[in-house]
Design a protein around this motif. Sequence first.
Motif, PDB file in Angstrom:
ATOM      1  N   VAL A 372     -11.528  39.215 -42.564  1.00 11.79           N
ATOM      2  CA  VAL A 372     -12.165  38.612 -41.389  1.00 11.79           C
ATOM      3  C   VAL A 372     -12.806  39.682 -40.513  1.00 11.79           C
ATOM      4  N   GLY A 373     -12.266  40.901 -40.556  1.00 12.70           N
ATOM      5  CA  GLY A 373     -12.806  41.967 -39.715  1.00 12.70           C
ATOM      6  C   GLY A 373     -12.462  41.724 -38.270  1.00 12.70           C
ATOM      7  N   THR A 374     -13.256  42.249 -37.373  1.00 15.27           N
ATOM      8  CA  THR A 374     -12.910  42.190 -35.951  1.00 15.27           C
ATOM      9  C   THR A 374     -13.607  41.043 -35.248  1.00 15.27           C
ATOM     10  N   ASN A 375     -14.391  40.267 -36.000  1.00 12.63           N
ATOM     11  CA  ASN A 375     -15.056  39.110 -35.393  1.00 12.63           C
ATOM     12  C   ASN A 375     -15.933  39.514 -34.215  1.00 12.63           C
ATOM     13  N   GLY A 376     -16.408  40.723 -34.242  1.00 16.75           N
ATOM     14  CA  GLY A 376     -17.280  41.181 -33.161  1.00 16.75           C
ATOM     15  C   GLY A 376     -16.546  41.580 -31.895  1.00 16.75           C
ATOM     16  N   LEU A 377     -15.204  41.534 -31.905  1.00 20.33           N
ATOM     17  CA  LEU A 377     -14.455  41.897 -30.694  1.00 20.33           C
ATOM     18  C   LEU A 377     -14.251  43.409 -30.640  1.00 20.33           C
ATOM     19  N   SER A 378     -14.081  43.927 -29.416  1.00 19.42           N
ATOM     20  CA  SER A 378     -13.853  45.369 -29.273  1.00 19.42           C
ATOM     21  C   SER A 378     -12.513  45.742 -29.895  1.00 19.42           C
ATOM     22  N   VAL A 379     -12.459  46.929 -30.449  1.00 17.17           N
ATOM     23  CA  VAL A 379     -11.219  47.434 -31.050  1.00 17.17           C
ATOM     24  C   VAL A 379     -10.852  48.728 -30.335  1.00 17.17           C
ATOM     25  N   ALA A 380      -9.569  48.886 -30.011  1.00 14.35           N
ATOM     26  CA  ALA A 380      -9.137  50.088 -29.282  1.00 14.35           C
ATOM     27  C   ALA A 380      -9.138  51.296 -30.209  1.00 14.35           C
ATOM     28  N   PRO A 381      -9.364  52.493 -29.652  1.00 13.92           N
ATOM     29  CA  PRO A 381      -9.312  53.702 -30.484  1.00 13.92           C
ATOM     30  C   PRO A 381      -7.874  54.025 -30.883  1.00 13.92           C
ATOM     31  N   GLU A 382      -7.696  54.672 -32.015  1.00 14.62           N
ATOM     32  CA  GLU A 382      -6.348  55.114 -32.425  1.00 14.62           C
ATOM     33  C   GLU A 382      -5.877  56.196 -31.461  1.00 14.62           C
ATOM     34  N   PRO A 383      -4.573  56.320 -31.246  1.00 14.31           N
ATOM     35  CA  PRO A 383      -3.485  55.623 -31.916  1.00 14.31           C
ATOM     36  C   PRO A 383      -3.078  54.319 -31.216  1.00 14.31           C
ATOM     37  N   MET A 384      -3.957  53.783 -30.388  1.00 12.02           N
ATOM     38  CA  MET A 384      -3.594  52.511 -29.737  1.00 12.02           C
ATOM     39  C   MET A 384      -3.578  51.395 -30.779  1.00 12.02           C
ATOM     40  N   LEU A 385      -2.853  50.312 -30.474  1.00 13.23           N
ATOM     41  CA  LEU A 385      -2.971  49.114 -31.298  1.00 13.23           C
ATOM     42  C   LEU A 385      -4.415  48.633 -31.191  1.00 13.23           C
ATOM     43  N   PRO A 386      -4.976  48.115 -32.289  1.00 10.92           N
ATOM     44  CA  PRO A 386      -6.391  47.701 -32.215  1.00 10.92           C
ATOM     45  C   PRO A 386      -6.663  46.701 -31.103  1.00 10.92           C
ATOM     46  N   ASN A 387      -5.642  45.894 -30.732  1.00 10.21           N
ATOM     47  CA  ASN A 387      -5.875  44.894 -29.673  1.00 10.21           C
ATOM     48  C   ASN A 387      -5.518  45.427 -28.282  1.00 10.21           C
ATOM     49  N   PHE A 388      -5.444  46.728 -28.146  1.00 11.33           N
ATOM     50  CA  PHE A 388      -5.219  47.405 -26.856  1.00 11.33           C
ATOM     51  C   PHE A 388      -3.764  47.322 -26.375  1.00 11.33           C
ATOM     52  N   GLY A 389      -2.879  46.761 -27.178  1.00 11.77           N
ATOM     53  CA  GLY A 389      -1.459  46.724 -26.808  1.00 11.77           C
ATOM     54  C   GLY A 389      -1.265  46.147 -25.419  1.00 11.77           C
ATOM     55  N   ALA A 390      -0.542  46.870 -24.570  1.00 12.00           N
ATOM     56  CA  ALA A 390      -0.237  46.359 -23.224  1.00 12.00           C
ATOM     57  C   ALA A 390      -1.503  46.158 -22.390  1.00 12.00           C
ATOM     58  N   GLY A 391      -2.622  46.710 -22.836  1.00 10.77           N
ATOM     59  CA  GLY A 391      -3.893  46.453 -22.139  1.00 10.77           C
ATOM     60  C   GLY A 391      -4.297  44.985 -22.248  1.00 10.77           C
ATOM     61  N   SER A 392      -3.690  44.260 -23.208  1.00  9.23           N
ATOM     62  CA  SER A 392      -3.972  42.817 -23.352  1.00  9.23           C
ATOM     63  C   SER A 392      -2.832  41.982 -22.778  1.00  9.23           C
ATOM     64  N   HIS A 393      -2.022  42.593 -21.935  1.00 10.08           N
ATOM     65  CA  HIS A 393      -0.827  41.941 -21.396  1.00 10.08           C
ATOM     66  C   HIS A 393      -1.106  40.547 -20.830  1.00 10.08           C
ATOM     67  N   ARG A 394      -2.070  40.439 -19.944  1.00  9.74           N
ATOM     68  CA  ARG A 394      -2.267  39.163 -19.243  1.00  9.74           C
ATOM     69  C   ARG A 394      -2.690  38.055 -20.214  1.00  9.74           C
TER      70      ARG A 394
END
Length: 427
Positions: A372-394
Amino acid sequence: MTEPEAKLEALLDIINSSARQAIVEYKKTGHGVPGADATTFHPLDMATDTIALRKAIRLLEGAYHQLSAILAPPQHTVMNFVFNYNWACTNVALRARIADVLEQHPEGLSVDRLADAVDLDKSNVARILRVLSLMGCFKEVKRDVFANTRLSLILKSTNNTGCYAHFHSRHIAKYAGVLYETMIDQDFSRSHELDKAPRVFACRKEGLSDSYWETIKNDDERRDIFHRGLLGHGEMMGTSAVLHRYPWDNVSSVVDVGSGIGAFSIPLATMFPHLKITNHDLPEVIVQAQNAWEKNAPEALLDGRVELVPNNFLEDIPVFGKDVYYLRHIIHDWPDAEATAILRNIRKAMGPNSVVLIHDSVLFHAFQEPGVGTNGLSVAPEPMLPNFGAGSHRVYQIDLTMWFLLNSKERTLDEMKIIAQVSSNIS
Ligand SMILES: C[S@@+](CC[C@H](N)C(=O)[O-])C[C@H]1O[C@@H](n2cnc3c(N)ncnc32)[C@H](O)[C@@H]1O
């Protein structure tokens, strides 16, 4: 450098560069950066298009939580998940209107006088304010004297995000409290039906059986807090950016489906006076919307640019043949069956050139479906989780709110596409 050290260095670099990017965004306003002791909002706090700042903060929050989780003892980090009564302290501050009282005393107010003003015990008030002050929300300016800060201004009764915090800390916390019981209950555990939400489980224990929408229909204060809270939701998530990022100049007519009190379409009408706008919502909300339009955009009503029309989107077809059918925070309120029914009704109203805009948060799991790939969504740089980890908290927390309250959810883009596909098959 060892691999673990290299990862720490990479996180430090992300923290540094994202914080600097945030500073740039504040400075672009011409008002400098917010002071550590600020007691007023920064103009950027009220701006409607803050995507660049939000992207920087998503990286900053994700990276610093990850860095801290690597370097702190695990006992510490895990207990931080549980030792978190900020919601309860915030709820007290909101309901007692502490920030409203402190606003009259910019230099600070003694806890004796503050406790008298809100009719609570002074030592309890002081304990609560000291906990919140740790995070910069309120400040002890000298011993036993408290004042507002830029954060505690959010807790004023007039603040929309304060209403959103009120709704969460007062009601949702209660439903979260029965989550495990709901998950092991024979009737509730594996059901994705609307009436099997943790809220329903908690309310049944109290002998209450109304649906959520009936509950707020019958409670003016709660409905008011909910709808003003939705304005706050938008402020928190930065959803008003759609006013700037969609080509509204190329559109003539918009139906705001489940408009609430016009959180989206009042500013839309103000910014784009050429638009013909229809607000659809439940009858009691349309009454409330009428008041909000009269107060905030009376010219749109007088010019006949807006029509407020009750409509039950589960059963009724909306007005026909408009250019855009816009749904903000509607689909995420409903399980798949109802979400599909809503879109089917809209489909029946659409003309050949109509479009549907669904405006919800998109969940982006760390591991997507293969291929499926990233579906055009932004991906976080390593070593972060691709979904930004706690940056996606809310976003992940709101997904839980939807579950607790309505047995619904935030969706991934693929889940959303499936619903759209199923809805477009009209029998
Ligand atoms: C989460 S709010 C979103 C409101 C608005 N779109 C916004 O972004 O602020 C969901 C809205 O759906 C409305 N709603 C719930 N059930 C409905 C129904 N059966 N028909 C029409 N509107 C409904 C609620 O009254 C509420 O205004």
